[in-house]
Design an enzyme around this catalytic site. Structure first.
Site, PDB file in Angstrom:
ATOM      1  N   HIS A  38     -11.334  -0.992   6.892  1.00 60.64           N
ATOM      2  CA  HIS A  38      -9.907  -1.224   6.687  1.00 60.64           C
ATOM      3  C   HIS A  38      -9.067  -0.549   7.778  1.00 60.64           C
ATOM      4  CE1 HIS A  38      -6.367  -0.563   3.596  1.00 60.64           C
ATOM      5  NE2 HIS A  38      -5.936  -0.919   4.780  1.00 60.64           N
TER       6      HIS A  38
ATOM      7  N   HIS B 268      -0.185   5.081   8.181  1.00 56.66           N
ATOM      8  CA  HIS B 268      -1.355   4.275   7.822  1.00 56.66           C
ATOM      9  C   HIS B 268      -1.474   3.128   8.809  1.00 56.66           C
ATOM     10  CE1 HIS B 268      -4.320   1.860   5.939  1.00 56.66           C
ATOM     11  NE2 HIS B 268      -3.470   0.868   5.722  1.00 56.66           N
TER      12      HIS B 268
ATOM     13  N   HIS C  93      -4.340   0.191  11.061  1.00 58.10           N
ATOM     14  CA  HIS C  93      -5.612  -0.521  11.147  1.00 58.10           C
ATOM     15  C   HIS C  93      -6.068  -0.498  12.609  1.00 58.10           C
ATOM     16  CE1 HIS C  93      -3.600  -2.987   7.672  1.00 58.10           C
ATOM     17  NE2 HIS C  93      -4.047  -1.827   7.248  1.00 58.10           N
TER      18      HIS C  93
ATOM     19  N   GLU D 279       0.809  -1.220   0.000  1.00 57.52           N
ATOM     20  CA  GLU D 279       0.000   0.000   0.000  1.00 57.52           C
ATOM     21  C   GLU D 279       0.851   1.283   0.000  1.00 57.52           C
ATOM     22  OE1 GLU D 279      -4.163  -0.590   1.819  1.00 57.52           O
ATOM     23  OE2 GLU D 279      -2.729  -0.990   3.416  1.00 57.52           O
TER      24      GLU D 279
HETATM   25 ZN   LIG Z   1      -3.922  -1.077   5.199  1.00 55.69          ZN
END
Ligand SMILES: [Zn+2]
Length: 246
Positions: A174, A103, A105, A84
């Site tokens: 996500h 980023h 989760h 990603e």
């Molecule tokens: Zn991710």
């Protein structure tokens, strides 16, 4: 390329690379990252490049794992990159003010990406969420059969469009992505997005919630910006101690 060459090639980005290693460990220690998720910083030497770990679990990241990458997600070395990386590249392309991206989760944030209740600033420490964290819907571009990952430039650009001028964007089913003007600010926002989500989920169980006004959000954000280095130093010390005791 061996680790010594990579180390020498950081040049004026060496301090940023060191901050990135610390940020990986801090975010694990604070429960924002686990085996997955990543943190990056824009290169000080070339604004069209950024630094990020090679594809590795954040707790294991060392200085020699940091790789430089173009905004087309082409690494400067042959080691596998994160799937990603486009999250980072397309946000750097769209937001010249952004110099660091996290980023994650993180568990308390994800529920707000799938319900009709927005994540809004209720805590003084999370005024940066004002007026509410936008939610990215991958189905708009990728349809209803994707693997939910931001694995190409078009979907990354769509995510950056949803982020707009905000500090944080939620990603439906996500996770979320936080941005900052430097590594400590992006880390601060990622950590307090998780704290704010947990607090809001608890508060709504108790009754009607009072959120920050626009002026409160602005004032708290301005004051907190002057205090981030205090938190950053503490979190780095905490992560170092945790690593030393392993
Ligand atoms: Zn991710």
């Amino acid at each position: 390329m061996n680790s010594k060459q990579i180390f020498l090639n950081f040049g004026e980005d060496l301090e940023i690379a060191r901050q990135l290693v610390a940020a990986n460990h801090v975010l694990v220690q604070r429960g924002v990252l686990d085996a997955f998720g990543h943190v990056s910083a824009r290169s000080a030497a070339d604004p069209d490049r950024f630094l990020i770990s090679r594809n590795r679990a954040p707790a294991l990241v060392e200085l020699s794992d940091i790789q430089e990458m173009s905004l087309d997600c082409e690494p400067a070395d042959e080691r596998p990159r994160y799937l990603e990386a486009y999250i980072h590249a397309e946000i750097y392309r769209a937001r010249p003010d952004v110099r660091a991206v996290v980023h994650s989760h993180s568990a308390s944030v994800v529920p707000f990406s799938v319900v009709d209740m927005p994540l809004k600033p209720m805590l003084h420490i999370a005024g940066f969420l004002y007026p509410a964290a936008p939610v990215f819907e991958i189905r708009h571009l990728a349809g209803d059969h994707s693997d939910m990952l931001i694995s190409d430039a078009a979907v990354g650009a769509d995510l950056a469009r949803t982020l707009g001028d905000s500090a944080v964007v939620l990603m439906r089913g996500h996770g979320s992505t936080a941005v900052g003007r430097n590594v400590p600010e992006a880390v601060f926002r990622a950590i307090y997005t998780e704290v704010a989500a947990k607090a809001q989920a608890e508060a709504v169980k108790l009754g009607a919630v009072v959120f920050l006004t626009a002026e409160e959000a602005r004032s708290t954000t301005a004051t907190n910006a002057t205090q981030i280095s205090r938190a950053w130093k503490y979190w780095c010390a905490e992560a170092r101690t945790a690593l030393a005791n392993k």
